[in-house]
Design a protein around this motif. Structure first.
Motif, PDB file in Angstrom:
ATOM      1  N   PHE A  78       0.837  -1.198   0.000  1.00  0.00           N
ATOM      2  CA  PHE A  78       0.000   0.000   0.000  1.00  0.00           C
ATOM      3  C   PHE A  78       0.871   1.246   0.000  1.00  0.00           C
ATOM      4  CE2 PHE A  78      -2.196  -3.326   2.252  1.00  0.00           C
ATOM      5  CZ  PHE A  78      -3.510  -3.238   1.830  1.00  0.00           C
ATOM      6  N   LEU A  79       0.380   2.306  -0.610  1.00  0.00           N
ATOM      7  CA  LEU A  79       0.908   3.656  -0.429  1.00  0.00           C
ATOM      8  C   LEU A  79      -0.166   4.411   0.343  1.00  0.00           C
ATOM      9  CD1 LEU A  79       2.392   4.350  -3.954  1.00  0.00           C
ATOM     10  CD2 LEU A  79       3.629   3.784  -1.869  1.00  0.00           C
TER      11      LEU A  79
ATOM     12  N   GLY B 103      -5.527   2.664   4.945  1.00  0.00           N
ATOM     13  CA  GLY B 103      -5.489   1.607   3.942  1.00  0.00           C
ATOM     14  C   GLY B 103      -6.421   0.481   4.353  1.00  0.00           C
ATOM     15  N   SER B 104      -6.981  -0.223   3.362  1.00  0.00           N
ATOM     16  CA  SER B 104      -7.852  -1.349   3.698  1.00  0.00           C
ATOM     17  C   SER B 104      -7.874  -2.359   2.567  1.00  0.00           C
ATOM     18  CB  SER B 104      -9.272  -0.870   4.000  1.00  0.00           C
ATOM     19  OG  SER B 104      -9.861  -0.301   2.866  1.00  0.00           O
TER      20      SER B 104
ATOM     21  N   ILE C 166      -4.084   1.706  10.090  1.00  0.00           N
ATOM     22  CA  ILE C 166      -4.060   3.100  10.530  1.00  0.00           C
ATOM     23  C   ILE C 166      -2.678   3.390  11.106  1.00  0.00           C
ATOM     24  CG2 ILE C 166      -5.028   4.796  12.128  1.00  0.00           C
ATOM     25  CD1 ILE C 166      -7.613   3.078  12.114  1.00  0.00           C
ATOM     26  N   PHE C 167      -2.079   4.487  10.664  1.00  0.00           N
ATOM     27  CA  PHE C 167      -0.793   4.927  11.215  1.00  0.00           C
ATOM     28  C   PHE C 167      -1.050   6.166  12.062  1.00  0.00           C
ATOM     29  CE2 PHE C 167       0.445   2.339   7.683  1.00  0.00           C
ATOM     30  CZ  PHE C 167       1.584   1.696   8.146  1.00  0.00           C
ATOM     31  N   ASN C 168      -0.713   6.075  13.361  1.00  0.00           N
ATOM     32  CA  ASN C 168      -0.941   7.174  14.302  1.00  0.00           C
ATOM     33  C   ASN C 168       0.212   8.158  14.383  1.00  0.00           C
ATOM     34  OD1 ASN C 168      -3.524   6.769  15.148  1.00  0.00           O
ATOM     35  ND2 ASN C 168      -2.978   5.654  16.997  1.00  0.00           N
ATOM     36  N   GLY C 169       1.234   7.964  13.607  1.00  0.00           N
ATOM     37  CA  GLY C 169       2.372   8.872  13.682  1.00  0.00           C
ATOM     38  C   GLY C 169       3.252   8.537  14.879  1.00  0.00           C
ATOM     39  N   THR C 170       4.034   9.504  15.285  1.00  0.00           N
ATOM     40  CA  THR C 170       4.986   9.312  16.374  1.00  0.00           C
ATOM     41  C   THR C 170       4.484  10.047  17.605  1.00  0.00           C
ATOM     42  OG1 THR C 170       6.782   9.154  14.795  1.00  0.00           O
ATOM     43  CG2 THR C 170       7.385   9.631  17.066  1.00  0.00           C
TER      44      THR C 170
ATOM     45  N   HIS D 174       3.294   6.533   3.685  1.00  0.00           N
ATOM     46  CA  HIS D 174       3.796   5.239   4.158  1.00  0.00           C
ATOM     47  C   HIS D 174       3.814   4.271   2.983  1.00  0.00           C
ATOM     48  CE1 HIS D 174       3.871   5.810   8.536  1.00  0.00           C
ATOM     49  NE2 HIS D 174       2.880   6.639   8.317  1.00  0.00           N
ATOM     50  N   TYR D 175       4.999   3.742   2.654  1.00  0.00           N
ATOM     51  CA  TYR D 175       5.116   2.631   1.723  1.00  0.00           C
ATOM     52  C   TYR D 175       5.067   1.394   2.604  1.00  0.00           C
ATOM     53  CZ  TYR D 175       6.909  -0.514  -1.830  1.00  0.00           C
ATOM     54  OH  TYR D 175       7.052  -1.551  -2.720  1.00  0.00           O
TER      55      TYR D 175
END
Length: 117
Positions: free
Chosen positions: A15-16, A23-24, A39-43, A104-105
């Protein structure tokens, strides 16, 4: 069937995912369609290690990644556990690169069988 050691690879997707997006995908598990949401919550803390959490609701597995924001990349060094279904263990491997602090790759493999720690 593709394999990783003694585990079957049942989903193998790249996914990009732009920052702020989700992404799903779906795949068939035990004769049912199951959705996966990433899901990316960051840092939250630059000194904290990458973490993940997951939940299943209405045949959808939501996996949330926190502190996965390294431009040099992150990789699971061994398959990580997710859930058990019908006495079969499921887990995953993943690789993530944060490109230009914007996208995000993300490569994800869902595995079945074997054991996970």
């Amino acid at each position: 069937m593709k394999k990783l050691d003694n585990r079957d690879i049942i989903l193998n997707e790249t996914f990009l995912i732009p920052i702020g997006s989700v992404g799903s995908t779906t795949c068939k598990i035990a004769d049912s369609a199951m959705g996966f949401v990433f899901i990316f919550n960051g840092t939250t803390d630059p000194k904290s290690a990458p973490e993940y959490s997951w939940e299943i609701k209405d045949n959808v597995v939501t996996i949330t990644f926190t502190n996965w924001a390294d431009p040099q990349g992150l990789v699971t060094t061994k398959p990580l556990p997710l859930f058990d279904l019908n006495n079969i263990h499921y887990g995953f491997t993943a690789v993530d690169f944060l490109i230009a602090k914007q996208v995000h790759y993300f490569h994800f493999q869902l595995l079945s069988g074997g054991n996970y720690e």
